[in-house]
Structures are given as C-alpha cells and as structure tokens.
Design a protein around this motif. Structure first.
Motif, mmCIF file in Angstrom:
data_model
loop_
_atom_site.group_PDB
_atom_site.id
_atom_site.type_symbol
_atom_site.label_atom_id
_atom_site.label_comp_id
_atom_site.label_asym_id
_atom_site.label_seq_id
_atom_site.Cartn_x
_atom_site.Cartn_y
_atom_site.Cartn_z
ATOM 1 N N ALA A 1 0.908 -1.082 0.010
ATOM 2 C CA ALA A 1 -0.070 -0.040 -0.022
ATOM 3 C C ALA A 1 0.884 1.254 0.076
ATOM 4 C CB ALA A 1 -0.872 -0.057 1.250
ATOM 5 N N THR A 2 0.188 2.330 -0.440
ATOM 6 C CA THR A 2 0.964 3.747 -0.312
ATOM 7 C C THR A 2 -0.239 4.809 -0.112
ATOM 8 O OG1 THR A 2 2.649 5.181 -1.635
ATOM 9 C CG2 THR A 2 0.706 4.144 -2.755
ATOM 10 N N TYR A 3 0.298 5.665 0.820
ATOM 11 C CA TYR A 3 -0.521 6.974 0.601
ATOM 12 C C TYR A 3 -0.266 8.073 -0.307
ATOM 13 C CZ TYR A 3 -2.955 5.824 5.415
ATOM 14 O OH TYR A 3 -3.572 5.088 6.266
ATOM 15 N N LYS A 4 -1.586 8.511 -0.730
ATOM 16 C CA LYS A 4 -1.391 9.810 -1.535
ATOM 17 C C LYS A 4 -1.350 10.883 -0.348
ATOM 18 C CE LYS A 4 -3.062 11.592 -5.795
ATOM 19 N NZ LYS A 4 -3.841 12.742 -5.601
ATOM 20 N N PRO A 16 6.925 11.257 -7.651
ATOM 21 C CA PRO A 16 6.901 12.372 -6.492
ATOM 22 C C PRO A 16 5.877 13.439 -6.923
ATOM 23 C CG PRO A 16 9.252 11.942 -7.380
ATOM 24 C CD PRO A 16 8.199 11.140 -8.310
ATOM 25 N N ASP A 17 5.452 13.731 -8.242
ATOM 26 C CA ASP A 17 4.196 14.622 -8.179
ATOM 27 C C ASP A 17 2.976 13.940 -8.299
ATOM 28 O OD1 ASP A 17 4.083 13.218 -10.737
ATOM 29 O OD2 ASP A 17 4.643 14.842 -11.891
ATOM 30 N N GLU A 18 2.929 12.706 -7.884
ATOM 31 C CA GLU A 18 1.603 11.890 -7.612
ATOM 32 C C GLU A 18 0.905 11.814 -9.058
ATOM 33 O OE1 GLU A 18 0.037 13.497 -4.066
ATOM 34 O OE2 GLU A 18 1.139 12.268 -2.797
ATOM 35 N N ASN A 45 13.425 10.794 -4.899
ATOM 36 C CA ASN A 45 12.933 12.144 -5.080
ATOM 37 C C ASN A 45 13.081 12.739 -6.577
ATOM 38 O OD1 ASN A 45 12.600 12.476 -2.349
ATOM 39 N ND2 ASN A 45 14.645 13.427 -1.917
ATOM 40 N N ASP A 46 14.000 12.128 -7.304
ATOM 41 C CA ASP A 46 14.118 12.364 -8.790
ATOM 42 C C ASP A 46 13.083 11.694 -9.632
ATOM 43 O OD1 ASP A 46 15.910 14.407 -8.096
ATOM 44 O OD2 ASP A 46 17.548 12.898 -7.975
ATOM 45 N N GLY A 47 12.371 10.693 -9.056
ATOM 46 C CA GLY A 47 11.361 10.093 -9.668
ATOM 47 C C GLY A 47 11.898 8.616 -10.342
#
Length: 350
Positions: free
Chosen positions: A178-181, A237-239, A292-294
């Motif tokens: 799982a992951t949170y937005k 990173p930008d979702e 952080n750089d994708g």
C-alpha cells in the motif's frame, strides 16, 4: 595586544583540533558498533547498465546484511522519529525492529492473523506504512484486511482497527502492499498470496485481484482488475503517475497509470517487462519505492532494479535472492532491502 592574541589563537586551534579528534573518534566508535551487527553481503553485487546509475547508487556503495535467519522478510518501513526500521516476517506472523548498532528484535506478534492454526504459509502482515498521524498501518494477510494498530509505535500492541476488509460485501483476498497519497487517500493491492490455497482457496470471495483506493473519507473504490497478481505500489514524486508491480511469472511486469484529479487512474502502459528474466534469476516484480528524482527502485528477478522515470533500466542491486521489497530512510540516503531470509542495507550518500 599581539602578545595576548597569539596565545589565544594557539589555545583556540588546540581546542578545535581536540574537538575534531573527539568527533572522529566518536564516529569511528559508532562505525565499529554498527559493524558488530552487520557484514558485507559477499553474495551480492551492484551493476550499472548506464553511467548515470552511479549518480544514484555510488560506486563505493556496498550491500550489507543487517539481519538474517528469518523465514521470509517483507514490508520494510523506516520510522524517522525513532531512527528505526520495521520489517515483517510473514510466515512467523511477526514484525521485527532494527536500529543501527543493535541486533534486530521482535517488535510485534501476531501481526496479520489473530486466530489460531492458520492453514497456509503466509499469515502475517505484509506491507507496512505510516499514516499522516504517524500511526502504523498494516496489510494483513491472514485477517484479509487493511488495519490500523491502535497503539503508539513506541508501545506496539496487537490491537487492530479494521480500515477496510471487503468490497461490495465480498472479503478481500489478502492485501499485500500500500501507499498513501498526500491527501490521505490509501491505495493498495490485493493478490491471493495470503490465502492458504491462493487462487484455488475455497474461501476466496472475489474472482479478481484488484487495486483499490480508500479515500480519507472512507469511500472504497476499485481502480482496476487487470492485474493477475498486483503487488508493489508507489506514486511518482508529483503523484501524477502510479506504478504497480505484477508478480506473475507468466507476465512479470511493472505497469504505470496516469492519476486523475478525482484519484482514479487511466492510460495504463507497460513500464518494464521482466518476464524473460524469471527463468534466469530468483524472484518476481514485487515491492517498489520512488526516490525524489522519480527513479524507481523495484524488486524483481535477482534483486533491485533501478529505473529512470522513463522506464530505462539504469542498473541493478543484485542480491541473488528472491527479493521482496525495499524502503528508504527519511532523507533517502540509505536503501533497506528485504530478500528472502535477509534484511540488507545499501548506503546511497557515499
């Protein structure tokens, strides 16, 4: 004036030199303490396929073992305030903790199944994550739900609150990762690995393996049923992108979706296909994280694949093991890897 100033400068230089020596000694002692509970993973290897890989994983990096002797490790999660790593051992129905300079120790048990006499091999929690309140959220295989531990991470207790356990009245298979937005929405995958007989389990209630979104308001949405074995999941990173691994030996791929403003997904594409590697190396597409750089750090056949945001394979952290998952520390200067019976560490700031 000069007669007074000169001795002062000498004294100041001596003080600075003493401080530097003391700090160096303390750092040396700290490194020695860490080495007492870690070793170089001689079976492993770090390999670059593109020169740019070395700007992500330095040439001086090494694979270290920080814990071993487990049944099957998963779900690595860094707790920044405690400077502590949590990880699961699914067959043992347990979570362990590790701190630098210390041996790993039991943190919480049971972790994913509260009953007795589980008939399968994977009763415990799989993926772990923190919500915005710093509370521990678990993907629970045996109890087939997303759950919240109802106690502080400092005082863990096997007292869980169900966040969601069914879709339209049918129980999940076994939430896996799982992951949170950033807005608080929870995205998770639901393959059959926690069911005793997996796809053929008589208690399997859904005829698909879904990817879901649980909004912060509690609304559950089925995002897609196109995966045969959805597994690792993470945002760019930008979702604006959502990455999902498919741990099926017949279609061992990572897919990428566009994330729409309402939280749904569309425009799916194959990000990378590793199917041909499955017969050559241990493991399948599994857990993944994004820096952080994708760049994607994605566990798969033979270790951890490192991809550019465009899907170019830059290099690989080769463990030679069936590698289940990975996680960064807070500033992403260290990568932690769960690989079969091991927990590994790779420093990225050398």
């Amino acid at each position: 004036m000069k007669k007074i100033l000169y001795p002062c400068l000498i004294a100041l230089n001596a003080f600075i030199l003493l401080q530097c020596k003391t700090e160096k000694k303390e750092n040396s002692i700290k490194e020695q303490e860490e080495h007492k509970v870690s070793r170089i993973f001689e079976e492993g290897e770090i390999e670059a396929y593109e020169e740019s890989f070395w700007s992500i994983v330095p040439k001086a990096s090494r694979i270290e073992v920080i814990a071993e002797g487990h049944d099957w490790t998963e779900g690595p999660l860094w707790l920044p305030e405690q400077e502590m790593l949590l990880y699961t051992d699914i067959p043992r129905n347990a979570i362990y903790s590790w701190k630098a300079g210390e041996e790993a120790k039991l943190y919480l048990q049971p972790s994913g199944f509260m009953g007795e006499n589980f008939e399968g091999s994977e009763p415990g929690a799989n993926g772990l994550l923190l919500n915005s309140e710093g509370e521990l959220v678990l993907c629970q295989h045996g109890d087939r739900q997303m759950a919240l531990m109802q106690s502080s991470v400092l005082e863990p207790a096997a007292n869980y609150k169900t966040l969601t356990s069914a879709f339209k009245g049918k129980r999940f298979n076994s939430p896996n990762d799982a992951t949170y937005k950033s807005n608080g929405d929870l995205y998770f995958t639901d393959p059959p690995y926690g069911l005793p007989q997996r796809m053929d389990d008589p208690n399997k209630e859904l005829d698909y393996q879904g990817v879901y979104r649980l909004s912060q308001e509690g609304e559950l949405t089925l995002l897609t049923t196109e995966f045969t074995r959805p597994n690792g999941i993470a945002f760019s990173p930008d979702e604006k992108k959502l990455y999902v691994a498919n741990s099926d030996p017949e279609l061992a791929v990572w897919k990428v979706f566009d994330v729409l403003d309402d939280g749904s997904v569309s425009n799916v594409e194959i990000f990378f296909d590793a199917t041909e590697l499955v017969t050559k190396e241990k493991g399948l597409p599994d857990g993944l994280k994004v820096d952080n750089d994708g760049n994607l750090f994605a566990t798969g056949p033979g270790g951890v694949f490192v991809f550019s945001p465009e899907g170019k394979l830059l290099g690989k952290i080769k463990t030679g093991q069936a590698t289940s998952n990975c996680a960064f520390n807070e500033d992403k200067s260290t990568l932690y890897i769960t690989a079969d019976s091991y927990v590994l560490r790779v420093r990225l700031d050398l």
